[in-house]
Each structure stands twice: as structure tokens, then as C-alpha cells.
Design a protein around this motif. Structure first.
Motif, short mmCIF file in Angstrom:
data_model
loop_
_atom_site.label_atom_id
_atom_site.label_comp_id
_atom_site.label_asym_id
_atom_site.label_seq_id
_atom_site.Cartn_x
_atom_site.Cartn_y
_atom_site.Cartn_z
N LEU A 90 0.83 -1.21 0.00
CA LEU A 90 0.00 0.00 0.00
C LEU A 90 0.86 1.26 0.00
O LEU A 90 0.97 1.96 -1.00
N TYR A 91 1.50 1.54 1.13
CA TYR A 91 2.21 2.81 1.28
C TYR A 91 3.53 2.84 0.54
O TYR A 91 4.06 3.92 0.30
N MET A 92 4.06 1.67 0.17
CA MET A 92 5.38 1.63 -0.47
C MET A 92 5.32 0.97 -1.84
O MET A 92 6.31 0.48 -2.36
N SER A 93 4.15 0.97 -2.43
CA SER A 93 3.95 0.24 -3.69
C SER A 93 4.71 0.87 -4.86
O SER A 93 5.04 0.20 -5.83
N ASN A 94 4.98 2.17 -4.80
CA ASN A 94 5.70 2.84 -5.89
C ASN A 94 7.20 2.55 -5.85
O ASN A 94 7.90 2.77 -6.84
N CYS A 95 7.70 2.08 -4.71
CA CYS A 95 9.12 1.80 -4.59
C CYS A 95 9.52 0.61 -5.46
O CYS A 95 8.68 -0.21 -5.87
N ILE A 96 10.81 0.50 -5.73
CA ILE A 96 11.35 -0.72 -6.31
C ILE A 96 11.51 -1.70 -5.16
O ILE A 96 12.38 -1.53 -4.31
N ARG A 97 10.69 -2.71 -5.15
CA ARG A 97 10.65 -3.63 -4.02
C ARG A 97 11.46 -4.88 -4.34
O ARG A 97 11.14 -5.62 -5.26
N GLY A 98 12.53 -5.11 -3.58
CA GLY A 98 13.30 -6.34 -3.71
C GLY A 98 12.69 -7.39 -2.81
O GLY A 98 12.79 -7.32 -1.59
N LEU A 99 12.02 -8.38 -3.41
CA LEU A 99 11.24 -9.35 -2.64
C LEU A 99 11.70 -10.77 -2.91
O LEU A 99 11.92 -11.15 -4.08
N CYS A 100 11.85 -11.55 -1.85
CA CYS A 100 12.07 -12.98 -2.03
C CYS A 100 10.77 -13.67 -2.41
O CYS A 100 10.75 -14.60 -3.22
N ASN A 101 9.67 -13.23 -1.83
CA ASN A 101 8.34 -13.77 -2.14
C ASN A 101 7.80 -13.03 -3.37
O ASN A 101 6.87 -12.23 -3.29
N ALA A 102 8.42 -13.32 -4.51
CA ALA A 102 8.10 -12.61 -5.75
C ALA A 102 6.95 -13.31 -6.46
O ALA A 102 7.16 -14.12 -7.37
N ASN A 103 5.74 -12.99 -6.06
CA ASN A 103 4.53 -13.62 -6.59
C ASN A 103 3.84 -12.64 -7.53
O ASN A 103 3.26 -11.65 -7.08
N VAL A 104 3.88 -12.93 -8.82
CA VAL A 104 3.34 -12.00 -9.81
C VAL A 104 1.82 -11.89 -9.70
O VAL A 104 1.23 -10.90 -10.16
N ALA A 105 1.18 -12.88 -9.10
CA ALA A 105 -0.27 -12.84 -8.93
C ALA A 105 -0.68 -12.10 -7.67
O ALA A 105 -1.88 -11.92 -7.43
N ARG A 106 0.27 -11.68 -6.85
CA ARG A 106 -0.05 -10.99 -5.61
C ARG A 106 0.74 -9.70 -5.46
O ARG A 106 1.31 -9.41 -4.41
N GLY A 107 0.80 -8.94 -6.51
CA GLY A 107 1.32 -7.58 -6.39
C GLY A 107 2.73 -7.36 -6.87
O GLY A 107 3.15 -6.20 -6.97
N PHE A 108 3.49 -8.42 -7.17
CA PHE A 108 4.83 -8.21 -7.69
C PHE A 108 4.73 -7.68 -9.12
O PHE A 108 4.07 -8.27 -9.97
N THR A 109 5.41 -6.57 -9.37
CA THR A 109 5.33 -5.92 -10.68
C THR A 109 6.60 -6.20 -11.48
O THR A 109 7.69 -5.71 -11.13
N ILE A 110 6.46 -7.00 -12.52
CA ILE A 110 7.59 -7.31 -13.38
C ILE A 110 8.02 -6.05 -14.13
O ILE A 110 7.19 -5.34 -14.68
N GLY A 111 9.32 -5.79 -14.14
CA GLY A 111 9.85 -4.58 -14.77
C GLY A 111 10.06 -3.45 -13.80
O GLY A 111 10.74 -2.47 -14.13
N LYS A 112 9.51 -3.56 -12.59
CA LYS A 112 9.74 -2.57 -11.53
C LYS A 112 10.34 -3.22 -10.30
O LYS A 112 11.40 -2.83 -9.82
N ASP A 113 9.68 -4.24 -9.77
CA ASP A 113 10.17 -4.93 -8.58
C ASP A 113 11.28 -5.92 -8.95
O ASP A 113 11.43 -6.30 -10.12
N VAL A 114 12.04 -6.33 -7.95
CA VAL A 114 13.19 -7.22 -8.15
C VAL A 114 12.98 -8.50 -7.36
O VAL A 114 12.68 -8.46 -6.16
N SER A 115 13.15 -9.64 -8.02
CA SER A 115 13.07 -10.93 -7.34
C SER A 115 14.43 -11.27 -6.75
O SER A 115 15.43 -11.37 -7.47
N VAL A 116 14.47 -11.46 -5.43
CA VAL A 116 15.71 -11.73 -4.71
C VAL A 116 15.73 -13.20 -4.31
O VAL A 116 14.73 -13.72 -3.79
#
Length: 613
Positions: free
Chosen positions: A398-424
Motif C-alpha cells: 500500500l504505502y510503499m507500492s511505488n518503490c522498487i521492491r526487492g522481494l524474495c516472495n516474488a509472486n506476480v499474482a499478488r502484487g509483484f510488478t515485473i519490470g519494476k520490482d526485483v526478485s531476490v
């Protein structure tokens, strides 16, 4: 007198007719007894010697006959057992076993209960309870998930236990209509789904929503990023002009025929990666916010499943090459919090509410917005963080959705944005002093195990994997949890080093440390985790060294792996050795290692968002 004779003849004719009808009915009754079990509608009368014997009835769907004819069927709650084993073990225990082609399996006997209860019923009910508890945990993430018990009650095979009483048959000529109705309900065990794969597909879809395939993810990557920043070439800050220039140079990178320090088949476009990486090393500057109190900020764990966020934070804060003390000179802004410690510090087990975790981060964002103007300028698009806990995606959506989010739980069906977020990648720290210790495994010619998996039964998928493949064929080593002592860990490593393929199945969430473990032990990863965006998806061509199997295709897993040509396997196995260095943590970062790969993906995604005004 004539009248009396005619009446007598008529009576004799009636008796003959009645006897004929009774005989015909008797034939029908006898015939029905022979036809009863195959048709699945009635059960024959049990003998007095079986009056206290339990009766097990298992009914399979017509499309699942291969499970019956091969001697395999699912006994309790969808967990497999071998019918032939029951037949052999039952011979010495007074067990009567009939294996019917029609789909109805009936077994009875005085000592049937001691065979089934300790070896199957109790063990598999325990496994079912684990799955049920896992489903409750899963509901914390998504309240729309179905209970795991629904899958088994509506699945391909069901089991009912009927205790007969006295000498009466379960169904006889004297059974009342209400009793027949109740028994017919018990025996209504036909599967509702024709194919195993479609059954699993429906189940997992209810558990976690629709599937976005790897090819669809590739399409998303090629399309325009969901978030972009427009930069005017005149009047903008120097750092913005640098990003715009870098974006242009990366998109127009000259084709390199050979790259001496990179293995080209690992990358989507090695020329683009090389140009982007070199520009990152030359240009990128990052400001690390000093605000935030320990332990949630600036003090992460460096061990355990979520160590990646801690190692990245430690190495970045020490970096004199990439960090600056003047935020006006930065291209990116790093928010140094630990999602793992945030959960451990603030989460209330009783309330099971994560809103306070979201609110804590929102308050921090409000604080830096008030103190600095950088967040407001881009809406947070030039800010980033690394969050490896399962809830990292949820508490920042919600509050940090515009950030580039480096996530281990990189689930494209639950908010992970390909091309912006980073899968760690999820990584355990092997050895800080010697990170390459024990890396490698047997050569391909000596790997005599087709596929290996061992692990806790987290989530809904792993119990399904064991249901279909545990102890089924010798070259598929599919286990539950191994001992966690030194010997158990050594056995785990030996299996990985001796197997051609290693299954990386999702747990509660889409990520698993087995991906990196498989890479280290040169066992080709078989990733079974729908909607998981693999690490460094922006630059790495994962199909060059890994196999992706959809969750619904678990029943066909063996055929999928056997269909891979030996030549392709050897290429993938070779590529694993080449990609290892990109997944290693070094105390002092080295070129192209894991620290630099994470940092590059953040840089690359930020540059990709830049658009000229």
C-alpha cells in the motif's frame, strides 16, 4: 361338475404361473448377486464368520482405472497406498481382498483393522492434519483460500469405513428403503473430475488464484513498465539526465560477439547486461537513510532463511563506491529496514493482525517525506528496499507500492510488478569465510537418481508431490522431512549431488532456498511454483539452466523429465556451473556476485522506467 373341473384347472394354472414367476425372480436375485460388486450398487451377504469384520470400500472414477489396474489407489485423504501390498499382507491376517476392474475395491476380514490403522490411517491422517494446519496458515495471507479438506472430500478417490452389525448383510432383501438410501449415499464415491491434472489445477487455483505462465511473464517484461518517470532533457537535475542517458545507451547497446568474463547463454541479452552493468559501476550513487531505530532499521539478521536482506544491507552500508553522504547526489534511495525483524518485533500472535506492521512503515515514510523532498518528487519511484520475509510483499503493497521492491516472495499474482520490482533469491549463508566450500557435485555420468526432493510439508503443494511420487519408482527419491542433524544434512547434500534434477517446490509461499541449493550442487532445478518470478528475471534466461513445471502437472512429472533430451540436460547442467558465481555472497563483494546482481536489477529496473519528456 364341469364348472368345478374348470375351476380346478384354473387354480393349477395359477400355481404354475406363480411358481414360474418365483423361479424367474430367483434367477434375477442370483444374477444380481453376481453382478452386485462390479456394478458398485449392492454388496453381497457377509458370512457369519465375518460378522464383526470392518468393510473398506474404495470407489474410483472410470478415468482413473490405471490406479486400480496397476494396484495403486489412494486410501485416506488422498494419500497413496499400494493395493497389492494390502493383498499380500492380508493373506496371513484373514483378509479377504477383491480387486475389481469396475472401480470398486472391497476388502474385509477379522484382522483388517490392525493392518490399516497403524500403517496407513494414523500416518496419513497425521499428514492430512499437517495439510489442514498449513491451509489455516495460508488463510492469513488470503482469506479467499479454500480449506484443504475440501480438496480431499471432492477429490478423485474417497474412502468409507462401514462396521457391520450381527449376521445381517449390508444390503439384503429385508433392508428398508431408508437403509438402502443411506447406503447408496455412502457408496456415492465417484470422482467429480476426470483427469488428475485438472483436479489439481482446480484445487490450486482455489488455493492461490489463476496461473500466470512463464511465457506471459516474458511478455510483461517486454511491455512498457507499469511505473515510469518522465525526464525533461533541459532543466532537470544532473542525476536525472545521467539516468536518461544510461537508459538510451542500454537500449542501443552494440552487439558483442564475445564477452570474456560472462557466459552468454545465461542471459537474455548479454550485450545489454554488460552495458548496463558497466554503467552501474561507473555512475550509480545511493543514499542510505540514517533515520530509523534499531533493531528494525540498520540491524538485520545475517543468518537464517531471510539472511539475504541482512547481507545486502551490511554490504551496501559499507560500500564507499556506491553510497554518498549527500542525498542530492544520489540516483536511488535505500530504506534500510528488515522485514524479518519487523515481524518478530511487532507482530501479535494473538490478534494475527499485520496492520500495525504496515502502519509502522507508513509512519516511517511520512517521516522521511516531511524531512526530505526526494520521495515527493517521484512518489517513491527512486526508493528501494530488500524484504525477504514471506510478508514483505503484503506489508509494503500500500504505502510503499511505488518503490522498487526487492522481494524474495516474488509472486506476480499478488502484487509483484515485473519490470519494476526485483526478485531476490532466498539463500542460507554457507560460509562467510569460504563461500564456495563444498560447491559442486558428481559429474552427469555418475548421477543415477532422476529426481530428488526432501523437505517439510509446508503449504498445499508438497503433500500432493509426495502423494503421487513418494516410494513409487526407484530413481525418484521423493521424501518428507529428513533429520535436521549433521547426518541428515549430509544425506540431503549427497542426494542433491547425486541427482540429475532437484525439485524446488513452493512452501507456504512461492519462494524456496532449494533453487540456490540446486545451483550450488549442480542439480538442475525443477521449479514447481506457479506465479513465482525467478531471481534476476530481467537479465537471466532461466530456461537455459532450469525446468519449470506447472503445479497441475505433478502427476506427469516423470514423463516431463524423461522427455528432456540428454543433450539438453548436459547443456543445462553445464550452465549451472557457470551461473553459480552470480548467487554467492562474498564478505568483500566481487564483480557479478550476488550483491552486485541484486544491485544491478534495482538499477536496471529504475533506468528502464525513465522516459524522455
Amino acid at each position: 361338475m364341469d364348472m368345478a373341473g374348470q375351476l380346478l384347472d384354473l387354480c393349477n394354472y395359477g400355481r404354475r404361473t406363480l411358481l414360474s414367476m418365483m423361479g424367474f425372480l430367483a434367477v434375477i436375485v442370483v444374477f444380481s448377486q453376481f453382478w452386485a460388486l462390479p456394478s458398485g450398487k449392492y454388496l453381497s451377504t457377509m458370512s457369519p464368520s465375518q460378522e464383526h469384520s470392518p468393510l473398506i470400500m474404495i470407489r474410483t472414477s472410470p478415468r482413473s482405472q490405471n490406479f486400480v489396474t496397476n494396484g495403486n489407489f489412494d486410501l485416506v485423504q488422498g494419500v497413496g497406498y499400494n493395493a497389492n501390498n494390502i493383498g499380500e499382507e492380508g493373506k496371513g491376517n484373514g483378509l479377504t481382498f477383491r480387486h475389481e476392474i469396475s472401480g470398486l475395491i472391497v476388502a474385509s476380514g477379522k484382522d483388517f483393522s490392525p493392518i490399516m490403522k497403524p500403517r496407513v490411517v494414523e500416518n496419513e491422517m497425521k499428514q492430512f492434519n499437517i495439510m489442514h494446519n498449513n491451509t489455516i496458515e495460508q488463510k492469513l495471507e488470503d482469506s479467499n483460500h479454500m480449506d484443504a479438506s475440501n480438496f480431499f472430500s471432492k477429490g478423485r478417490i474417497s474412502v468409507h469405513r462401514v462396521e457391520p452389525s450381527g449376521n445381517r448383510s449390508i444390503v439384503s432383501a429385508k433392508t428398508s428403503s431408508s437403509q438402502v438410501h443411506n447406503i447408496s449415499q455412502v457408496m456415492e464415491l465417484e470422482a467429480r473430475i476426470k483427469e488428475d491434472s485438472s483436479m489439481i489445477e482446480r484445487y490450486v487455483k482455489k488455493m492461490r488464484g489463476a496461473t500466470i505462465t512463464l511465457s506471459e511473464m516474458n511478455t510483461m517484461l517486454r511491455s512498457k513498465p507499469a511505473f515510469s518517470t518522465t525526464v525533461r532533457q533541459r532543466g532537470s537535475a544532473a542525476r536525472d539526465r545521467q539516468l536518461l542517458s544510461a537508459s538510451f545507451q542500454i537500449k542501443n547497446a552494440p552487439v558483442l560477439r564475445s564477452v570474456s568474463d560472462l557466459h552468454a547463454p545465461l542471459f537474455r541479452n548479454v550485450s545489454v547486461f554488460k552495458r548496463s552493468y558497466d554503467l552501474m559501476e561507473r555512475l550509480l550513487k545511493i543514499y542510505v537513510y540514517k533515520e530509523g531505530e534499531k533493531p528494525i532499521f540498520h540491524n538485520p539478521r545475517l543468518r537464517g532463511l531471510y539472511a539475504a536482506e541482512g547481507w545486502f544491507m551490511k554490504l551496501l552500508q559499507r560500500s564507499k563506491h556506491f553510497t554518498v553522504t549527500d542525498p542530492r547526489k544520489a540516483h536511488l534511495y535505500y530504506i534500510p529496514f528488515s522485514s524479518d525483524i519487523l515481524r518478530a518485533t511487532l507482530y501479535d500472535e494473538k490478534s494475527r493482525n499485520v496492520k500495525n506492521l504496515e502502519r509502522y512503515l507508513a509512519d516511517y515514510v511520512d517521516f522521511i517525506r516531511a524531512r526530505y523532498h526526494f520521495w515527493n518528487k517521484t512518489g517513491g519511484a527512486d526508493h528501494f528496499f530488500i524484504a525477504c520475509h514471506d510478508w514483505g510483499s503484503r506489508i509494503t503493497r500500500l504505502y510503499m507500492s511505488n518503490c522498487i521492491r526487492g522481494l524474495c516472495n516474488a509472486n506476480v499474482a499478488r502484487g509483484f510488478t515485473i519490470g519494476k520490482d526485483v526478485s531476490v533469491p532466498v539463500t542460507y549463508i554457507r560460509s562467510g569465510n569460504d563461500p564456495t566450500r563444498d560447491i559442486g557435485g558428481k559429474p552427469p555420468s555418475e548421477r543415477d537418481i532422476l529426481v530428488f526432493f526432501a523437505g517439510q510439508l509446508h503449504g498445499y503443494l508438497r503433500p500432493l508431490l509426495l502423494q503421487y511420487w513418494e516410494n513409487k519408482v526407484p530413481d525418484m527419491k521423493i521424501f518428507g522431512p529428513l533429520p535436521r542433524d549433521i547426518q541428515g544434512k549430509a544425506v540431503y547434500r549427497d542426494y542433491m549431488k547425486s541427482s540429475k534434477y532437484c525439485i524446488c517446490a513452493r512452501g507456504y509461499e512461492v519462494h524456496t532456498p532449494r533453487v540456490v541449493e540446486s545451483i550450488f550442487y549442480e542439480c538442475v532445478p525443477v521449479i514447481i511454483s506457479d506465479n513465482h518470478v525467478p531471481p534476476f528475471f530481467e537479465v537471466l534466461d532461466w530456461e537455459a539452466f532450469a525446468v519449470f513445471v506447472q503445479e497441475k502437472d505433478i502427476p506427469n512429472l516423470r514423463n516431463i523429465l524423461l522427455s528432456i533430451p540428454e543433450e539438453r540436460y548436459l547443456v543445462m547442467q553445464h550452465n549451472l556451473r557457470m551461473v553459480q558465481r552470480h548467487f554467492i555472497w562474498n564478505k568483500t563483494p566481487e564483480k557479478y556476485d550476488l550483491f552486485h546482481m541484486i544491485l544491478h536489477s534495482v538499477w536496471y529496473n529504475r533506468v528502464s522506467q525513465i522516459r524522455p519528456g
